[in-house]
Design an enzyme around this catalytic site. Sequence first.
Site, PDB file in Angstrom:
ATOM      1  N   LYS A 260       0.834  -1.210   0.000  1.00  0.00           N
ATOM      2  CA  LYS A 260       0.000   0.000   0.000  1.00  0.00           C
ATOM      3  C   LYS A 260       0.864   1.253   0.000  1.00  0.00           C
ATOM      4  O   LYS A 260       0.577   2.229  -0.709  1.00  0.00           O
ATOM      5  CB  LYS A 260      -0.919  -0.009   1.221  1.00  0.00           C
ATOM      6  CG  LYS A 260      -1.735   1.270   1.421  1.00  0.00           C
ATOM      7  CD  LYS A 260      -2.703   1.529   0.277  1.00  0.00           C
ATOM      8  CE  LYS A 260      -3.418   2.869   0.428  1.00  0.00           C
ATOM      9  NZ  LYS A 260      -4.316   2.934   1.568  1.00  0.00           N
TER      10      LYS A 260
ATOM     11  N   LYS B 286       0.549  11.744   5.558  1.00  0.00           N
ATOM     12  CA  LYS B 286       0.860  10.682   6.522  1.00  0.00           C
ATOM     13  C   LYS B 286       1.337   9.423   5.828  1.00  0.00           C
ATOM     14  O   LYS B 286       2.347   8.811   6.217  1.00  0.00           O
ATOM     15  CB  LYS B 286      -0.384  10.384   7.368  1.00  0.00           C
ATOM     16  CG  LYS B 286      -0.218   9.275   8.399  1.00  0.00           C
ATOM     17  CD  LYS B 286      -0.680   7.900   7.922  1.00  0.00           C
ATOM     18  CE  LYS B 286      -2.167   7.864   7.665  1.00  0.00           C
ATOM     19  NZ  LYS B 286      -2.631   6.477   7.337  1.00  0.00           N
TER      20      LYS B 286
END
Length: 296
Positions: free
Chosen positions: A171, A240
């Site tokens: 991811k 993030k």
Amino acid sequence: MKVGFIGVGNMGGPMCRNIIKRSNHQVTVFDLNPAALKTCTDLGGTGAKSVAEATKGADIVMTSLPMPRDVEKVAMGDGGILANISKGQTYIDLSTNAPSMVKKIGTAFADKGIAMLDAPVSGGTTGAEAATIAIMVGGDKKVFDDALPVLQSFSANVIHMGGLGSGTVAKLVNNMLSFCNMAALCEGMMLGTGYGLDPEKLLHVIASSSGNSNAIKNFTLRALKGHYSPPSFALDLAYKDLHLALELGDELGVPLQQGASTHNLQRLAKGMGWGPDDSSSVLRVYETMLQRKVKP
């Protein structure tokens, strides 16, 4: 199966609702936001008053939360999942987490005899609503196979990547490429429009040529029209995710020049107050600088 779902915000909400709508699984839901919780219970989910209530009795407990620290708190904090889960149950984290945090949580759960899968998703809120998101899963293959019917109820693409943590790494790689593509597209668009080219015609050329990428779709729907809010994928979350990828690069000694450059661009956009807006807001950095006649 009985499913406990914790965290039904922008991504978790549609995923949870698809489990309820597209399967016969019994779903118990918990979220701190009563309105978000209601969107799931209105479809047939059972509302829980705590993490503990959502966990107890579930075959699979899922979390979809914003930050690694949120996952750690819900998974291992007081009254959290670990304190209430029993052998035979499975914990699946759908969040974009830090690989180190996944391993930390996984070790704590393994010590209690509980299996864990890390299963971050990609495809944005539109994909989550349409159940077309991709899920990258790390963990024991048998545990993955057992959980597959639930995962397939809200995803068209479920891929087992390997051991625990491998889904999270996949991811982070995917998101880093996505963000870098968007940054490069914004840079190129400002170069062309700064010269005076029509932005829609320029996008058509790029989409029909070797410069094409998936970033063009979001750019066309969002940045080109100035539609940055509500976000499809918030800049704060993109920042993030890329930060986690850069941290992994540090751990592995892999140079990530493009990722670092894009991260700095995101930082500039956040500093200008666009963190809650769509991640394509990085374009506004270039627009602002061009308006000030300052080169990016």
